[in-house]
Design an enzyme around this catalytic site. Structure first.
Site, short mmCIF file in Angstrom:
data_model
loop_
_atom_site.label_atom_id
_atom_site.label_comp_id
_atom_site.label_asym_id
_atom_site.label_seq_id
_atom_site.Cartn_x
_atom_site.Cartn_y
_atom_site.Cartn_z
N ASN A 9 0.87 -1.18 0.00
CA ASN A 9 0.00 0.00 0.00
C ASN A 9 0.90 1.23 0.00
OD1 ASN A 9 -1.81 2.04 0.53
ND2 ASN A 9 -2.30 1.35 2.62
N TRP A 10 1.00 1.88 -1.17
CA TRP A 10 1.92 3.04 -1.27
C TRP A 10 1.33 4.27 -0.59
CZ3 TRP A 10 3.86 3.06 -7.11
CH2 TRP A 10 4.53 1.85 -7.36
N LYS A 11 0.07 4.20 -0.23
CA LYS A 11 -0.63 5.35 0.37
C LYS A 11 -0.45 6.59 -0.51
CE LYS A 11 0.00 3.30 4.88
NZ LYS A 11 0.01 3.48 6.32
N HIS A 98 -9.44 0.87 4.95
CA HIS A 98 -8.18 1.11 5.67
C HIS A 98 -8.45 2.04 6.85
CE1 HIS A 98 -4.11 2.37 6.56
NE2 HIS A 98 -3.71 1.29 5.91
N GLU A 100 -6.90 4.48 7.96
CA GLU A 100 -6.72 5.92 7.67
C GLU A 100 -7.96 6.49 7.00
OE1 GLU A 100 -3.01 5.41 5.62
OE2 GLU A 100 -2.06 4.88 7.53
N GLU A 170 -5.25 -5.21 10.55
CA GLU A 170 -4.24 -4.20 10.81
C GLU A 170 -4.55 -3.48 12.13
OE1 GLU A 170 -2.30 -3.02 6.80
OE2 GLU A 170 -3.90 -1.63 7.27
N GLY A 176 2.44 2.15 10.83
CA GLY A 176 3.35 3.27 10.63
C GLY A 176 4.00 3.76 11.91
N SER A 216 3.53 -2.20 10.43
CA SER A 216 4.99 -2.20 10.58
C SER A 216 5.62 -3.54 10.22
CB SER A 216 5.39 -1.75 11.99
OG SER A 216 4.87 -0.46 12.27
N GLY A 237 2.87 -1.17 4.31
CA GLY A 237 2.88 0.25 3.99
C GLY A 237 4.31 0.72 3.72
N GLY A 238 4.96 1.25 4.75
CA GLY A 238 6.29 1.86 4.59
C GLY A 238 7.30 1.01 3.82
C1 PEP Z 1 -0.74 0.01 6.17
O1 PEP Z 1 -1.05 1.17 6.31
O2 PEP Z 1 -1.47 -0.73 5.49
C2 PEP Z 1 0.46 -0.46 6.85
C3 PEP Z 1 0.47 -1.69 7.25
O3 PEP Z 1 1.46 0.45 7.06
P1 PEP Z 1 2.92 0.16 7.71
O4 PEP Z 1 3.43 -1.12 7.10
O5 PEP Z 1 3.75 1.34 7.31
O6 PEP Z 1 2.72 0.06 9.18
#
Ligand code: PEP
Length: 254
Positions: A9-11, A98, A100, A170, A176, A216, A237-238
């Site tokens: 997920n590049w957000k 998600h 967010e 999640e 994040g 994470s 994500g990251g």
């Molecule tokens: C996400 O937002 O889907 C996610 C898992 O982010 P991160 O891996 O950066 O915690």
């Protein structure tokens, strides 16, 4: 029975040019294939066409996913994206619900449910996210909280092919933040999600649905999650923003 899945997920990261470059780098890094692991990249909407072109031109071993969709087919919904628009650029997956989007854009379980139905009608696989905030985890009611989300998010869905519906657990406090849930934490909730899916859709269907962990996740810890019975992959994500870290996670899942 279930192919593992690693989804990125590049957000709201990567301009068009940067997104095309990342997709090219990832195609190169995964040029030997991904075995039985299904890989999905979910760029921002304006990057979808560019990444789709890279996938075609480099025969890249990953599928294209969007990060959001609206449930109407067309019309006066300024700023939204219809499912047939995603289809037209080659998206075969779409993240919904998600945290967010639930948090900043007030997306409800009812919205998530409508989005899932719309996507499935267009043969786009939903990656439907759920997960508890920190205060719920600290109160110890996280399993009940997530089970309730699952029931609402799946209400009235018909799943004929379990490979075409994906859940991502999640925990919000781990997204994040660098704080990861332990593999046992993930298994506790993913196991409860599968049991809930079995109550709703029957055991056979539930056994075919992929449940991903997200929060994470990175190359160093992904293998520990994947060892767990009900964790079938990761939503990343990251660590999906660099070809080397994301491809390392795919390789750890192979
Ligand atoms: C996400 O937002 O889907 C996610 C898992 O982010 P991160 O891996 O950066 O915690």
């Amino acid at each position: 029975m279930r192919n593992r899945m690693i989804a990125g997920n590049w957000k709201m990261n990567k301009t068009y040019t940067e997104g095309v470059q990342l997709a090219q780098d990832l195609a190169e890094a995964l040029s030997d294939g991904t075995g039985n692991v299904d890989v999905v990249v979910c760029p921002p909407t304006v990057d979808l066409k560019g990444v789709s072109t890279v996938i075609d031109q480099q025969s890249a071993p990953f599928a294209l996913g969007a990060q959001n969709v609206y449930w109407e087919e067309s019309g006066a919904y300024t700023g939204e994206t219809a499912p047939n628009m995603l289809e037209a650029v080659g998206a075969t997956y779409c993240i919904i619900g998600h945290s967010e989007r639930r948090d900043y854009f007030h997306e409800t379980d009812e919205d998530v449910n409508k989005k899932a139905k719309t996507l499935m009608a267009h043969n786009i696989v939903p990656i439907s996210c759920c997960g508890e905030p920190l205060e719920i985890r600290e109160a110890g009611t996280h399993v009940a909280y997530v089970v309730d989300q699952i029931k609402k998010d799946t209400e009235g869905l018909e799943i004929s092919d379990p490979a075409k519906y994906v859940v991502a657990y999640e925990p919000i406090w781990a997204i994040g933040t660098g704080k990861t849930a332990t593999a046992d934490d993930a298994q506790e909730v993913c196991g409860a999600i599968r049991a809930t899916l079995a109550e709703i859709f029957g055991q056979e269907t539930a056994d075919g649905i992929r449940i991903l962990y997200g929060g994470s996740a990175k190359p160093e810890n992904v293998a520990g999650f994947l060892e767990k019975e009900d964790v079938d992959g990761a939503l990343v994500g990251g660590a999906s923003l660099k070809a080397d870290s994301f491809s390392a996670m795919v390789k750890a899942a192979m």
